[in-house]
Design an enzyme around this catalytic site. Sequence first.
Site, short mmCIF file in Angstrom:
data_model
loop_
_atom_site.label_atom_id
_atom_site.label_comp_id
_atom_site.label_asym_id
_atom_site.label_seq_id
_atom_site.Cartn_x
_atom_site.Cartn_y
_atom_site.Cartn_z
N ALA A 19 -0.49 2.30 -4.75
CA ALA A 19 0.90 2.38 -4.31
C ALA A 19 1.82 2.90 -5.41
O ALA A 19 1.49 2.86 -6.60
CB ALA A 19 1.39 0.99 -3.87
N PHE A 20 2.97 3.38 -5.00
CA PHE A 20 4.00 3.84 -5.92
C PHE A 20 4.70 2.63 -6.54
O PHE A 20 5.14 1.73 -5.84
CB PHE A 20 5.02 4.69 -5.16
CG PHE A 20 6.24 5.06 -5.95
CD1 PHE A 20 6.14 5.62 -7.21
CD2 PHE A 20 7.49 4.87 -5.40
CE1 PHE A 20 7.28 5.97 -7.93
CE2 PHE A 20 8.64 5.23 -6.10
CZ PHE A 20 8.54 5.78 -7.37
N HIS A 63 0.84 -1.20 0.00
CA HIS A 63 0.00 0.00 0.00
C HIS A 63 0.88 1.25 0.00
O HIS A 63 1.92 1.29 0.67
CB HIS A 63 -0.89 0.00 1.25
CG HIS A 63 -1.82 1.17 1.35
ND1 HIS A 63 -1.83 2.01 2.43
CD2 HIS A 63 -2.78 1.63 0.51
CE1 HIS A 63 -2.76 2.93 2.27
NE2 HIS A 63 -3.35 2.73 1.11
N SER A 64 0.48 2.26 -0.77
CA SER A 64 1.16 3.55 -0.78
C SER A 64 2.66 3.37 -1.08
O SER A 64 3.02 2.73 -2.06
CB SER A 64 0.91 4.25 0.57
OG SER A 64 1.43 5.55 0.58
N PHE A 65 3.54 3.91 -0.22
CA PHE A 65 4.98 3.75 -0.48
C PHE A 65 5.51 2.40 -0.03
O PHE A 65 6.72 2.14 -0.12
CB PHE A 65 5.75 4.92 0.12
CG PHE A 65 5.46 6.21 -0.59
CD1 PHE A 65 5.75 6.35 -1.94
CD2 PHE A 65 4.84 7.26 0.05
CE1 PHE A 65 5.46 7.51 -2.62
CE2 PHE A 65 4.53 8.42 -0.61
CZ PHE A 65 4.83 8.56 -1.96
#
Length: 284
Positions: free
Chosen positions: A144-145, A118-120
């Site tokens: 996410a990235f 999730h996310s970074f």
Amino acid sequence: MNDQVKHSVTRRAALTQIAGPAALLALPQVASASAPAIQAAKAKTFVLVHGTWHGGWVWRQVADRLHAQGHRVLTPTATGCGERAHLIRPDTNLTTHVQDVCAVIEAEDAEDVILIGHSFGGLTITGVADRLGKRIAHIAFYDAFIPTRARPAWVMQEADGSWPKWWKDRQAHFIDGYKMNFFEHYPIKMLVPEDDAANIALLKRKLTWHPAGQWTEPVSFANGGWEDRQCTYIRTTLQTFAPSSQAMWGPGREAGWRWIDVPTARNGMLTHPDVVAACFASLG
């Protein structure tokens, strides 16, 4: 139509949008009628990796639902976050977080892993896939990235080796020079709707600092990272503040990737755990 029935219909409609009718088999109200199909479904192994400022706790509701369907779920907490916030050090970085997750997968003898970040946490799962190779069957980026060889870190140094001005300005507000604080830089609507009082209270209790080095250290592509494996991008379509963009999903729209639009806010694992669990169960 009473409120309970309305809720059931709405939830089924949302699930059908993201994962199709098969996802409905996991719902309690249809489980008894579909028992043979549920029993025949293959059990999967999920490793869910949290994003910045969170911890393994953020996946609890989703993990409970996946467990109830017979799946195995691991939710490691990275060093310096969640219940491990006290372990943060100036040198805690992306390598630390990659090792945290790899250690759990190896200690648990997990194979054919569906690895979700999730996310970074997208940086972390890329490093884990690079290190563990064939143990990772599928990698999914949940809002996410996606790092690339051209951009292997979220914060990239300038050509002269210096950090960009926006990052140096932000560093001035870090605790002890390296601990990032969510509430110093973002509104709560980055994660959940502003009227979601229960989850806002939860986040205010649970969010911790986060090591800046997890954003600045380049992830390794020595063994291909996420390349040459099943890849999925899951975009949260109800995010209204700073929704994910090309800067985050990068190659997620390219051929070879599966793309899923999921009707939740960024922290859908808190606001819509049924929908997120059904989406994850559809992977692999």
